[in-house]
Design a protein around this motif. Structure first.
Motif, PDB file in Angstrom:
ATOM      1  N   LEU A  96       0.824  -1.206   0.000  1.00 43.08           N
ATOM      2  CA  LEU A  96       0.000   0.000   0.000  1.00 43.08           C
ATOM      3  C   LEU A  96       0.857   1.256   0.000  1.00 43.08           C
ATOM      4  O   LEU A  96       0.595   2.204  -0.741  1.00 43.08           O
ATOM      5  N   LEU A  97       1.872   1.256   0.852  1.00 37.99           N
ATOM      6  CA  LEU A  97       2.751   2.419   0.913  1.00 37.99           C
ATOM      7  C   LEU A  97       3.483   2.626  -0.410  1.00 37.99           C
ATOM      8  O   LEU A  97       3.684   3.764  -0.849  1.00 37.99           O
ATOM      9  N   ALA A  98       3.866   1.527  -1.054  1.00 39.14           N
ATOM     10  CA  ALA A  98       4.522   1.634  -2.362  1.00 39.14           C
ATOM     11  C   ALA A  98       3.575   2.236  -3.390  1.00 39.14           C
ATOM     12  O   ALA A  98       3.961   3.096  -4.192  1.00 39.14           O
ATOM     13  N   ALA A  99       2.315   1.794  -3.368  1.00 36.39           N
ATOM     14  CA  ALA A  99       1.329   2.317  -4.315  1.00 36.39           C
ATOM     15  C   ALA A  99       1.124   3.813  -4.106  1.00 36.39           C
ATOM     16  O   ALA A  99       1.107   4.594  -5.071  1.00 36.39           O
ATOM     17  N   LEU A 100       0.977   4.224  -2.850  1.00 39.32           N
ATOM     18  CA  LEU A 100       0.739   5.634  -2.564  1.00 39.32           C
ATOM     19  C   LEU A 100       1.959   6.480  -2.919  1.00 39.32           C
ATOM     20  O   LEU A 100       1.835   7.561  -3.490  1.00 39.32           O
TER      21      LEU A 100
ATOM     22  N   GLU B  65      -7.666  -0.357   6.245  1.00 38.43           N
ATOM     23  CA  GLU B  65      -6.610   0.563   5.840  1.00 38.43           C
ATOM     24  C   GLU B  65      -6.443   0.547   4.322  1.00 38.43           C
ATOM     25  O   GLU B  65      -6.225   1.594   3.694  1.00 38.43           O
ATOM     26  N   LEU B  66      -6.561  -0.633   3.738  1.00 37.98           N
ATOM     27  CA  LEU B  66      -6.400  -0.767   2.293  1.00 37.98           C
ATOM     28  C   LEU B  66      -7.385   0.117   1.547  1.00 37.98           C
ATOM     29  O   LEU B  66      -7.015   0.773   0.566  1.00 37.98           O
ATOM     30  N   ARG B  67      -8.620   0.146   1.985  1.00 37.22           N
ATOM     31  CA  ARG B  67      -9.640   0.921   1.277  1.00 37.22           C
ATOM     32  C   ARG B  67      -9.287   2.409   1.238  1.00 37.22           C
ATOM     33  O   ARG B  67      -9.461   3.074   0.218  1.00 37.22           O
ATOM     34  N   LEU B  68      -8.778   2.946   2.355  1.00 39.69           N
ATOM     35  CA  LEU B  68      -8.455   4.370   2.397  1.00 39.69           C
ATOM     36  C   LEU B  68      -7.214   4.686   1.570  1.00 39.69           C
ATOM     37  O   LEU B  68      -7.217   5.616   0.754  1.00 39.69           O
ATOM     38  N   VAL B  69      -6.154   3.921   1.763  1.00 41.40           N
ATOM     39  CA  VAL B  69      -4.912   4.197   1.041  1.00 41.40           C
ATOM     40  C   VAL B  69      -5.087   3.945  -0.452  1.00 41.40           C
ATOM     41  O   VAL B  69      -4.572   4.696  -1.297  1.00 41.40           O
TER      42      VAL B  69
ATOM     43  N   LEU C  38      -5.377   5.730  -5.991  1.00 44.22           N
ATOM     44  CA  LEU C  38      -6.128   5.640  -7.249  1.00 44.22           C
ATOM     45  C   LEU C  38      -6.653   6.996  -7.701  1.00 44.22           C
ATOM     46  O   LEU C  38      -6.718   7.284  -8.901  1.00 44.22           O
ATOM     47  N   ALA C  39      -7.020   7.846  -6.735  1.00 48.05           N
ATOM     48  CA  ALA C  39      -7.503   9.184  -7.099  1.00 48.05           C
ATOM     49  C   ALA C  39      -6.423   9.990  -7.794  1.00 48.05           C
ATOM     50  O   ALA C  39      -6.711  10.834  -8.653  1.00 48.05           O
ATOM     51  N   ARG C  40      -5.166   9.735  -7.461  1.00 47.97           N
ATOM     52  CA  ARG C  40      -4.050  10.500  -8.010  1.00 47.97           C
ATOM     53  C   ARG C  40      -3.623  10.037  -9.397  1.00 47.97           C
ATOM     54  O   ARG C  40      -2.842  10.724 -10.057  1.00 47.97           O
TER      55      ARG C  40
ATOM     56  N   LEU D 110     -13.288   4.636  -1.228  1.00 48.21           N
ATOM     57  CA  LEU D 110     -13.480   5.588  -0.136  1.00 48.21           C
ATOM     58  C   LEU D 110     -14.840   5.389   0.525  1.00 48.21           C
ATOM     59  O   LEU D 110     -14.961   5.460   1.762  1.00 48.21           O
ATOM     60  N   GLU D 111     -15.856   5.118  -0.270  1.00 52.85           N
ATOM     61  CA  GLU D 111     -17.188   4.866   0.281  1.00 52.85           C
ATOM     62  C   GLU D 111     -17.187   3.610   1.145  1.00 52.85           C
ATOM     63  O   GLU D 111     -17.782   3.582   2.236  1.00 52.85           O
ATOM     64  N   GLU D 112     -16.528   2.567   0.683  1.00 48.53           N
ATOM     65  CA  GLU D 112     -16.445   1.331   1.462  1.00 48.53           C
ATOM     66  C   GLU D 112     -15.708   1.558   2.778  1.00 48.53           C
ATOM     67  O   GLU D 112     -16.091   1.033   3.821  1.00 48.53           O
ATOM     68  N   TRP D 113     -14.645   2.342   2.721  1.00 50.21           N
ATOM     69  CA  TRP D 113     -13.904   2.664   3.947  1.00 50.21           C
ATOM     70  C   TRP D 113     -14.799   3.399   4.938  1.00 50.21           C
ATOM     71  O   TRP D 113     -14.786   3.115   6.135  1.00 50.21           O
TER      72      TRP D 113
END
Length: 260
Positions: A23-27, A63-67, A72-74, A85-88
């Motif tokens: 997740l951190l790598a993706a962000l 945590e996955l849903r938020l990160v 993905l938004a970026r 984001l809605e699922e989170w």
């Protein structure tokens, strides 16, 4: 049937660790590369989802849903980001920093109100002392206001200088890269002259445009006292007595193209 709790716990911990790393790598890729690294970001998010499913970790899934939404938004995957984001939001019990992240993502996904939403999030982020988060929000704000090139340049200039002051080199490099993409110009120094900082340049440009200190503070998201300090430093460095002389001097300063 016996269960090896130690081995099961180790696999669970390892799965959680791998999920977080992915997740951190993706962000990070999304923050640094944006849509240029879309495929790599999506691949990291997909791998994190698979890892979280294998680990069976509810906390990881939340945590996955938020990160994932943030990353993905970026990179232009707006529909997936909004769904994540809605699922989170349905399962999370957010802490202050998580809530600020949610607000930032919502602003990135907003059609028209994004800049205003980011400005509000930036104010609250700085109030809570999340310095790095605030720097990235500034870069996001510049991205959403890139149709106003002067405003975007000023916001990025502040972000680059602030990042340099605290040693956040990656943030500084990203801000400077985006400044160069906007065709930002720098002032050439004469022999023996003291260099202007990026933030002082932004303040000088606004003074030359006729902005007052309160207006400069609003444009650059600074306190009025900070603006007053920058103006005082500018007068000394440029060698003028007042704002009118400074404004005239700005127009006369020799400039050069920014790409380096």
């Amino acid at each position: 049937m016996s269960i090896d709790l130690h081995r099961t716990g180790s696999r669970f911990a390892a799965g959680r660790g791998f999920t977080r790393a992915l997740l951190l790598a993706a962000l990070w890729l999304a923050l640094v590369g944006g849509e240029e690294l879309r495929h790599e970001v999506v691949a990291q998010v997909d791998a994190a989802r698979a890892c979280a499913e294998v680990a069976g970790c509810p906390r990881c899934a939340t945590e996955l849903r938020l990160v994932a939404a943030d990353a993905l938004a970026r990179v232009g995957r707006r529909t997936e980001a909004a769904q994540s984001l809605e699922e989170w939001g349905r399962v999370a019990h957010p802490r202050p920093r998580d809530e600020l992240t949610r607000r930032r993502i919502h602003a990135l996904l907003a059609e028209r109100d994004g800049p205003q939403l980011l400005e509000s999030a930036l104010h609250d982020t700085e109030e809570l002392g999340f310095v790095l988060d605030a720097l990235w929000i500034r870069i996001d704000l510049a991205t959403l206001t890139d149709t106003d090139r002067a405003r975007a340049k000023d916001v990025l200039t502040v972000a680059a200088e602030s990042a340099g002051e605290i040693g956040a080199r990656t943030v500084q490099q990203v801000a400077e890269k985006r400044l160069r993409a906007l065709g930002v110009r720098t002032w050439r120094r004469g022999p023996g002259s003291e260099p202007l900082t990026d933030r002082e340049r932004a303040v000088a440009r606004l003074i030359a445009a006729g902005a007052s200190n309160p207006e400069i503070a609003q444009q650059l998201f600074l306190s009025r006292k900070t603006v007053e300090r920058h103006v005082s430093n500018l007068l000394k460095k440029v060698g003028v007595r007042n704002r009118a002389e400074l404004a005239a001097r700005v127009a006369a300063l020799e400039i050069e193209g920014a790409p380096r």
